[in-house]
Design an enzyme around this catalytic site. Sequence first.
Site, PDB file in Angstrom:
ATOM      1  CD  GLU A 412      -1.806  -2.425   1.225  1.00 43.15           C
ATOM      2  OE1 GLU A 412      -0.640  -2.756   1.539  1.00 43.15           O
ATOM      3  OE2 GLU A 412      -2.701  -3.259   1.018  1.00 43.15           O
ATOM      4  CG  HIS A 479     -11.276  -7.511   6.634  1.00 43.79           C
ATOM      5  ND1 HIS A 479     -10.402  -8.203   7.423  1.00 43.79           N
ATOM      6  CD2 HIS A 479     -10.822  -7.648   5.361  1.00 43.79           C
ATOM      7  CE1 HIS A 479      -9.474  -8.761   6.663  1.00 43.79           C
ATOM      8  NE2 HIS A 479      -9.690  -8.435   5.410  1.00 43.79           N
TER       9      HIS A 479
END
Length: 673
Positions: A412, A479
């Site tokens: 990322e 998540h």
Amino acid sequence: MQFDRKDLTNEQLLDIYRNLLWPRMIEEKMLVLLRQGKISKWFSGIGQEAIAVGATMALQPDEWIMPLHRNLGVFTSRNMPLHKLFKQWQGSKDGYSKGRERSFHFGNKEHHICGMISHLGPQLAIADGVALAHKLRKEKKVSLAFTGEGGTSEGDFHEALNVAAVWDLPVIFLIENNGYGLSTPTTEQYRCISLVDKAKGYGMGGVQIDGNNVLTVYDTIKGVRDYCIKNQKPYLIECLTFRMRGHEEASGTKYVPPKLFEIWELKDPIKNFELFLSVNHIISQSGIDEIRNEFKENIESELAIGFDSPGMIPDEEEELNDIYAGQPGINRPQSGVVVVDNSEPAHYLSESSHELRLIDAIKEALHQSMKQHTDLVIMGQDIAEYGGAFKITDGFVNEFGKERIRNTPICESAIVGAALGLSLEGYKGVMEMQFADFASVGFNQIVNNLAKVNYRWGQNADVVIRMPTGGGVGAGPFHSQSNEAWFTHTPGLKVVYPSTPIDAKGLLIAAINDPNPVLYFEHKALYRSISGPVPEKYYEIEIGKARQVRSGNEIGIITYGAGVHWAEDYAAEHPEISIDILDLRTLLPLDYAAIRATVERTGRILILHEDTLVGGIGGEIAAWIAEHCFPLLDAPVMRCASLDTPVPFNIELEKNFMAKARLDECVQKLTSY
Ligand SMILES: Cc1ncc(C[n+]2csc(CCOP(=O)(O)OP(=O)(O)O)c2C)c(N)n1
């Protein structure tokens, strides 16, 4: 020291000599000024000049370099005027960063120099993005990023090299191995024999060279540049050198065995090159003296201009305006001004619209934007053939090709950095964070590079990061997070959070059109559960404008995202309470006028968000209302937020965690106050 001049003419050799000597003489003068207390500390490159100078001279002037804190030679070899550099180091308004940045932490578009942030490693991935732009345009150019040997221990080094290798990018990664990272010797920094051995692990070529020999550096980098362009590959160069002074001027060198200074003094890049030129009759002693005298005079006259800066008079308006590119400042609160812009593109709806789920509206926005902007690149894990974790980019790769719809390795930080690099070259980047939770591993690039670059040196970051966010899907602590408040506290970012399909499309298009970094939050639980009419046209919804969802006069619920639907459902179930609902739509900058109008209409405010309570955006809004709208209030501003715990997995625990579980209690408390 052996010098191989190859086919360099005497003029070229003398040009290299002048470029090499110039930063040395500047720094020698700076040492005197430091002792006189006339300048502040900096990171000295004395003894390492051959690398910065040789590398810069081997590149074309319009090829981006990502230098670090010890690379004066890059700035001088790109012909930056000394007086302006000096103003920069002094923090003067007329330096390169309007006094906002220290020493070498600045960049300049005109000179194709990308300003570092203190964190060292993030520079490397920006070079990837620049190289990607060259590759997409089929330009014969490279980018070159510096790192110290200490910086190679950072994850950013690994990520940047890996992405460059996987994407076949023409980037030169240059390690300046100068023996120490602050006080840490190489033996405590890495265990491989040579850092260049790491190249093999990434599947790229590499070479270790004498970094004190300017001709070796120049010639190697020229050759490597040709290789990278021809083969469309990255390359790693390890330059061996030594730091002849402390980590920063004024910090001392007690931890360095004195013997090392003696050894490396003999390898001084300038003395040795000077000797080579003399022995080969390329320059005489009087020629050397002449150049030195000329430089001495230049330094004095440039310093006189450099010191002649007006005192800093802070201009708040200018400071705030420079946070964002391309527009006059942020939407700051204006007491007394009530402008609620609820304009929806209703006229588009009447023209031609279709019923879309939130997820389809996002897809349509991306699709239309890809057509609109041929310079838009979408990057993310599994987004190409697989279509993304939520299938939002399904089919895109067939239509727009693998070059613009880019699968990324799991890195990322490097992808955010690469997006900034694309922006340096005028591209637009959209990155799909597979889950908003994973922004934590790209955090530094977002909050320190993307957010601050325009303010620091006037370079915009034309980047959108899509953030699939939120809970209610039984996905557990990593998540499901609502992490928008990590970013609303960071000046320079914009944070957008739609709750309806029509807004999702218009706000995403606006985010992509905006030249600034925008974090676009999309709630996973709303993807397929919320539908609505969406204009087929390409349209924007203005960032920074809230929407009045429902009017009422008893209480006002200020919310966003899933909270809008919770509030609407609650209002429908409780017709006995007159509830006004404001959907913020943008969390940074906030629409203070709309917030104020909600307070005026109701006098009782509940701020509702799925994010946890402490430090959530609700606290900021509550404080602002208390400060600016106190006379309008009939009750204290209240907040309804999720529990201050991680998001639990078990569905009952998660339900209990959610703010929605306490909504009725909070409304009752507020109405009965
Ligand atoms: C992420 C991060 N950690 C720590 C520091 C503090 N720091 C600044 S420079 C430096 C040493 C860097 O060593 P190296 O990469 O070898 O470069 P050099 O200073 O030797 O040129 C350290 C630890 C920092 N700037 N950023």
